[in-house]
Design a protein around this motif. Structure first.
Motif, PDB file in Angstrom:
ATOM      1  N   GLY A  36      85.683  63.570  97.290  1.00 42.27           N
ATOM      2  CA  GLY A  36      86.546  63.596  96.109  1.00 42.27           C
ATOM      3  C   GLY A  36      87.859  62.913  96.458  1.00 42.27           C
ATOM      4  O   GLY A  36      88.034  62.409  97.566  1.00 42.27           O
ATOM      5  N   ARG A  37      88.787  62.896  95.519  1.00 36.89           N
ATOM      6  CA  ARG A  37      90.081  62.260  95.797  1.00 36.89           C
ATOM      7  C   ARG A  37      91.204  63.001  95.083  1.00 36.89           C
ATOM      8  O   ARG A  37      90.985  63.693  94.110  1.00 36.89           O
ATOM      9  N   VAL A  38      92.420  62.828  95.608  1.00 41.97           N
ATOM     10  CA  VAL A  38      93.608  63.122  94.809  1.00 41.97           C
ATOM     11  C   VAL A  38      94.426  61.837  94.757  1.00 41.97           C
ATOM     12  O   VAL A  38      94.241  60.944  95.591  1.00 41.97           O
ATOM     13  N   ILE A  41     100.317  59.195  94.018  1.00 37.13           N
ATOM     14  CA  ILE A  41     101.216  58.784  92.926  1.00 37.13           C
ATOM     15  C   ILE A  41     100.652  57.516  92.270  1.00 37.13           C
ATOM     16  O   ILE A  41      99.909  56.760  92.902  1.00 37.13           O
ATOM     17  N   GLY A  42     101.012  57.332  90.986  1.00 28.97           N
ATOM     18  CA  GLY A  42     100.526  56.163  90.236  1.00 28.97           C
ATOM     19  C   GLY A  42      99.500  56.622  89.218  1.00 28.97           C
ATOM     20  O   GLY A  42      98.311  56.359  89.355  1.00 28.97           O
ATOM     21  N   GLU A  43      99.998  57.294  88.161  1.00 30.75           N
ATOM     22  CA  GLU A  43      99.062  57.894  87.197  1.00 30.75           C
ATOM     23  C   GLU A  43      99.031  57.108  85.888  1.00 30.75           C
ATOM     24  O   GLU A  43     100.084  56.760  85.350  1.00 30.75           O
ATOM     25  N   HIS A  44      97.821  56.831  85.437  1.00 34.45           N
ATOM     26  CA  HIS A  44      97.581  56.035  84.216  1.00 34.45           C
ATOM     27  C   HIS A  44      98.148  54.619  84.376  1.00 34.45           C
ATOM     28  O   HIS A  44      98.496  53.973  83.400  1.00 34.45           O
ATOM     29  N   THR A  45      98.236  54.182  85.600  1.00 35.31           N
ATOM     30  CA  THR A  45      98.655  52.801  85.869  1.00 35.31           C
ATOM     31  C   THR A  45      97.438  51.909  86.136  1.00 35.31           C
ATOM     32  O   THR A  45      97.541  50.694  86.008  1.00 35.31           O
ATOM     33  N   ASP A  46      96.294  52.519  86.493  1.00 30.15           N
ATOM     34  CA  ASP A  46      95.167  51.656  86.906  1.00 30.15           C
ATOM     35  C   ASP A  46      94.652  50.786  85.769  1.00 30.15           C
ATOM     36  O   ASP A  46      94.477  49.578  85.933  1.00 30.15           O
ATOM     37  N   TYR A  47      94.453  51.375  84.577  1.00 34.30           N
ATOM     38  CA  TYR A  47      93.942  50.551  83.472  1.00 34.30           C
ATOM     39  C   TYR A  47      95.039  49.676  82.864  1.00 34.30           C
ATOM     40  O   TYR A  47      94.770  48.879  81.978  1.00 34.30           O
ATOM     41  N   ASN A  48      96.260  49.822  83.342  1.00 33.32           N
ATOM     42  CA  ASN A  48      97.334  48.896  82.969  1.00 33.32           C
ATOM     43  C   ASN A  48      97.525  47.820  84.041  1.00 33.32           C
ATOM     44  O   ASN A  48      98.558  47.156  84.093  1.00 33.32           O
ATOM     45  N   PRO A 177      86.171  55.880  79.373  1.00 30.69           N
ATOM     46  CA  PRO A 177      86.922  54.618  79.548  1.00 30.69           C
ATOM     47  C   PRO A 177      87.937  54.661  80.680  1.00 30.69           C
ATOM     48  O   PRO A 177      89.105  54.330  80.508  1.00 30.69           O
ATOM     49  N   THR A 178      87.499  55.078  81.880  1.00 29.68           N
ATOM     50  CA  THR A 178      88.428  55.278  82.998  1.00 29.68           C
ATOM     51  C   THR A 178      88.722  53.955  83.715  1.00 29.68           C
ATOM     52  O   THR A 178      88.016  52.967  83.531  1.00 29.68           O
ATOM     53  N   GLY A 179      89.743  53.977  84.574  1.00 31.01           N
ATOM     54  CA  GLY A 179      90.106  52.800  85.363  1.00 31.01           C
ATOM     55  C   GLY A 179      89.342  52.741  86.672  1.00 31.01           C
ATOM     56  O   GLY A 179      88.309  53.399  86.838  1.00 31.01           O
ATOM     57  N   ILE A 180      89.884  51.972  87.622  1.00 32.10           N
ATOM     58  CA  ILE A 180      89.185  51.681  88.881  1.00 32.10           C
ATOM     59  C   ILE A 180      89.635  52.585  90.031  1.00 32.10           C
ATOM     60  O   ILE A 180      89.083  52.549  91.130  1.00 32.10           O
ATOM     61  N   MET A 181      90.638  53.450  89.777  1.00 30.70           N
ATOM     62  CA  MET A 181      91.238  54.192  90.888  1.00 30.70           C
ATOM     63  C   MET A 181      90.258  55.126  91.609  1.00 30.70           C
ATOM     64  O   MET A 181      90.173  55.102  92.848  1.00 30.70           O
ATOM     65  N   ASP A 182      89.565  55.971  90.852  1.00 31.58           N
ATOM     66  CA  ASP A 182      88.791  57.035  91.498  1.00 31.58           C
ATOM     67  C   ASP A 182      87.700  56.451  92.396  1.00 31.58           C
ATOM     68  O   ASP A 182      87.515  56.869  93.540  1.00 31.58           O
ATOM     69  N   GLN A 183      86.980  55.480  91.842  1.00 33.52           N
ATOM     70  CA  GLN A 183      85.886  54.880  92.611  1.00 33.52           C
ATOM     71  C   GLN A 183      86.420  54.152  93.839  1.00 33.52           C
ATOM     72  O   GLN A 183      85.799  54.185  94.902  1.00 33.52           O
ATOM     73  N   GLU A 233      92.329  62.409  74.407  1.00 32.13           N
ATOM     74  CA  GLU A 233      93.734  62.106  74.709  1.00 32.13           C
ATOM     75  C   GLU A 233      93.831  60.951  75.707  1.00 32.13           C
ATOM     76  O   GLU A 233      94.708  60.107  75.618  1.00 32.13           O
ATOM     77  N   TYR A 234      92.917  60.930  76.685  1.00 28.89           N
ATOM     78  CA  TYR A 234      92.911  59.831  77.665  1.00 28.89           C
ATOM     79  C   TYR A 234      92.697  58.505  76.934  1.00 28.89           C
ATOM     80  O   TYR A 234      93.424  57.533  77.137  1.00 28.89           O
ATOM     81  N   ALA A 235      91.688  58.484  76.072  1.00 27.42           N
ATOM     82  CA  ALA A 235      91.379  57.250  75.344  1.00 27.42           C
ATOM     83  C   ALA A 235      92.561  56.843  74.460  1.00 27.42           C
ATOM     84  O   ALA A 235      92.879  55.653  74.344  1.00 27.42           O
ATOM     85  N   THR A 342      98.196  65.647  89.473  1.00 20.43           N
ATOM     86  CA  THR A 342      97.465  64.473  89.941  1.00 20.43           C
ATOM     87  C   THR A 342      96.237  64.283  89.046  1.00 20.43           C
ATOM     88  O   THR A 342      95.636  65.263  88.607  1.00 20.43           O
ATOM     89  N   GLY A 343      95.907  63.022  88.744  1.00 20.33           N
ATOM     90  CA  GLY A 343      94.718  62.757  87.935  1.00 20.33           C
ATOM     91  C   GLY A 343      95.046  62.525  86.473  1.00 20.33           C
ATOM     92  O   GLY A 343      96.206  62.359  86.095  1.00 20.33           O
ATOM     93  N   GLY A 344      94.001  62.528  85.663  1.00 18.97           N
ATOM     94  CA  GLY A 344      94.105  62.107  84.272  1.00 18.97           C
ATOM     95  C   GLY A 344      94.962  62.991  83.382  1.00 18.97           C
ATOM     96  O   GLY A 344      95.510  62.539  82.380  1.00 18.97           O
ATOM     97  N   GLY A 345      95.075  64.275  83.717  1.00 22.63           N
ATOM     98  CA  GLY A 345      95.957  65.152  82.959  1.00 22.63           C
ATOM     99  C   GLY A 345      95.231  66.210  82.151  1.00 22.63           C
ATOM    100  O   GLY A 345      94.008  66.348  82.247  1.00 22.63           O
TER     101      GLY A 345
HETATM  102  C1  GLA Z   1      91.405  59.535  85.663  1.00 21.52           C
HETATM  103  C2  GLA Z   1      90.713  58.175  85.608  1.00 21.52           C
HETATM  104  C3  GLA Z   1      91.442  57.159  86.475  1.00 21.52           C
HETATM  105  C4  GLA Z   1      92.928  57.129  86.178  1.00 21.52           C
HETATM  106  C5  GLA Z   1      93.502  58.543  86.153  1.00 21.52           C
HETATM  107  C6  GLA Z   1      94.937  58.574  85.709  1.00 21.52           C
HETATM  108  O1  GLA Z   1      91.282  60.070  86.933  1.00 21.52           O
HETATM  109  O2  GLA Z   1      89.389  58.296  86.025  1.00 21.52           O
HETATM  110  O3  GLA Z   1      90.866  55.888  86.300  1.00 21.52           O
HETATM  111  O4  GLA Z   1      93.192  56.452  84.985  1.00 21.52           O
HETATM  112  O5  GLA Z   1      92.770  59.406  85.303  1.00 21.52           O
HETATM  113  O6  GLA Z   1      95.752  57.963  86.651  1.00 21.52           O
END
Ligand code: GLA
Length: 393
Positions: A36-38, A41-48, A177-183, A233-235, A342-345
């Motif tokens: 897993g991951r935490v 810092i840098g939240e909701h920046t990946d898809y931006n 519709p998540t970004g690339i961070m977690d993977q 809310e994420y979307a 930490t994470g999507g919220g």
């Molecule tokens: C979730 C998503 C990530 C990222 C975070 C917020 O974890 O899967 O892609 O957008 O939220 O930083």
């Protein structure tokens, strides 16, 4: 004569092996793990297309797997009594396989869509990554399954291409519709380091993050808050960021420099959009500042950036909930150097940077604050950055 039932193994890799033997008979050809991951810092920046700084956790998902002769996939997980089986017809139609098995089918789909010949396989999944706590249990499954299938099929697929594939499984098959961070974190993470990722170029720099040498600990508090409307809310946040970038005439909010923020905000139509943009632009800056401090060996000094990130998520991006705000406030009051969700919220976990010998006292203070507010007790643990997806044995 009475027989004593054998207790199930406690080690996650042993559980995956035991699950494989029990469901399928015989031995797996191998075992592959992903953590897993935490996000530091840098939240909701990946898809931006901005910057993130996550690290992989010592909690892992393990897949025990063996090839089969036909082009079908059978998956068993500890989450369910019965295995799920699917073939190309289901794998090639996003959404056909549902529930936890969708993350597995999504990986098969993404590989096939990229032109790879995916070997049929039997897979058994065991995990220590808690589901629904915002620690990327889904990315862990995707990465472990990907590692297994790449090796079983001898696919020509270097590791740096895995994160996009796993993200496609989640975006296009599962429909999140998540970004690339977690993977990226769970595949490319390295023990003792945080992963500084440029989400536009996918450039990665491993940033030494030695908490122990600094006499510090990272406390992870599972807020246990029910995820309220998190997907919608994420979307919605993602959409308003994309609309704002369009209004500003830039490819992504990453292209707004913090020095030009006021001018950019003045061009935006409403206060809510202005606050969303301010979060993303200032958060990118905080990631860069955090990286600079870590590079200078000043681990203890990143605390105020973590706390500022939380305030920005709470006030501007509006993705926190009372449980996580309570955890952050209580940790800071008990002496944490910094704390943030930490994470999507909308729930998930809170990180608190603390003196190693104060970790228990801070955890107790958060637990007491929860009890006072009538919240269900939080989970608390300390973590160190661990390695990413790998074959075991
Ligand atoms: C979730 C998503 C990530 C990222 C975070 C917020 O974890 O899967 O892609 O957008 O939220 O930083």
């Amino acid at each position: 004569m009475t027989t004593t039932p054998t207790a199930p193994p406690t080690d996650v890799a042993d559980r995956a092996t035991a699950g494989f033997r029990h469901r399928y008979g015989g031995e797996p050809a191998g075992r592959w793990a992903a953590p897993g991951r935490v996000n530091l810092i840098g939240e909701h920046t990946d898809y931006n297309e901005g910057f993130v700084l996550p690290f992989a956790l010592p909690l892992r998902t393990v897949v025990a797997a063996a090839p089969r002769d036909d082009e079908r996939w059978t998956v068993w997980s500890e989450l369910d009594a019965d295995p799920v089986e699917f073939g190309p017809a289901e794998a090639d139609r996003p959404g056909r396989v549902t529930g936890w098995a969708a993350y597995v089918a999504g990986v098969v789909w993404a590989l096939r869509a990229a032109g790879h010949r995916v070997p049929g396989a039997r897979l058994a999944v065991a995990s220590d990554v808690p589901v629904g706590s915002g620690l990327s249990s889904s990315a862990a499954v995707e990465a472990a399954v990907l590692a297994a299938l790449v090796e079983l099929g001898r696919l020509d697929l270097p590791t740096d291409r895995w994160p996009r594939l796993a993200q496609r499984a989640e975006n296009d098959y599962v429909g999140a519709p998540t970004g690339i961070m977690d993977q990226s974190a769970v595949i490319r993470g390295r023990a003792g380091h945080a992963l500084f990722l440029d989400c536009r170029t996918e450039d990665v720099q491993q940033i030494p993050f030695d908490l122990q040498a600094a006499g510090l600990a990272m406390l992870v508090v599972d807020s246990r808050a029910p995820h309220r409307h998190a997907d919608g809310e994420y979307a919605a946040r993602r959409k308003s960021c994309e609309q704002a970038a369009e209004a500003l005439g830039v490819p992504a909010l990453r292209d707004v420099d913090v020095a030009d923020l006021d001018a950019a905000l003045a061009k935006l139509p409403d206060d809510e959009t202005r606050r969303r943009v301010r979060h993303v632009v200032t958060e990118d800056r905080r990631v860069l500042d955090t990286v600079a401090l870590l590079r200078a060996g000043r681990v203890g000094d990143i605390g105020p950036l973590l706390t500022a990130s939380h305030a920005s998520m709470r006030d501007d991006f509006e993705i926190t909930v009372p449980e996580v705000d309570t955890a952050v406030d209580a940790a800071l009051a008990a002496g944490a150097y910094g704390a943030r969700m930490t994470g999507g919220g909308f729930g998930g976990c809170v990180l608190a940077l603390v003196d190693a010998d104060r970790a228990q006292a801070v955890a107790d203070a958060v637990t007491a604050a929860y009890a006072e507010r009538g919240f269900a007790a939080p989970g608390t643990r300390t973590v160190l950055p661990a390695g990413g997806a790998a074959r075991l044995d």
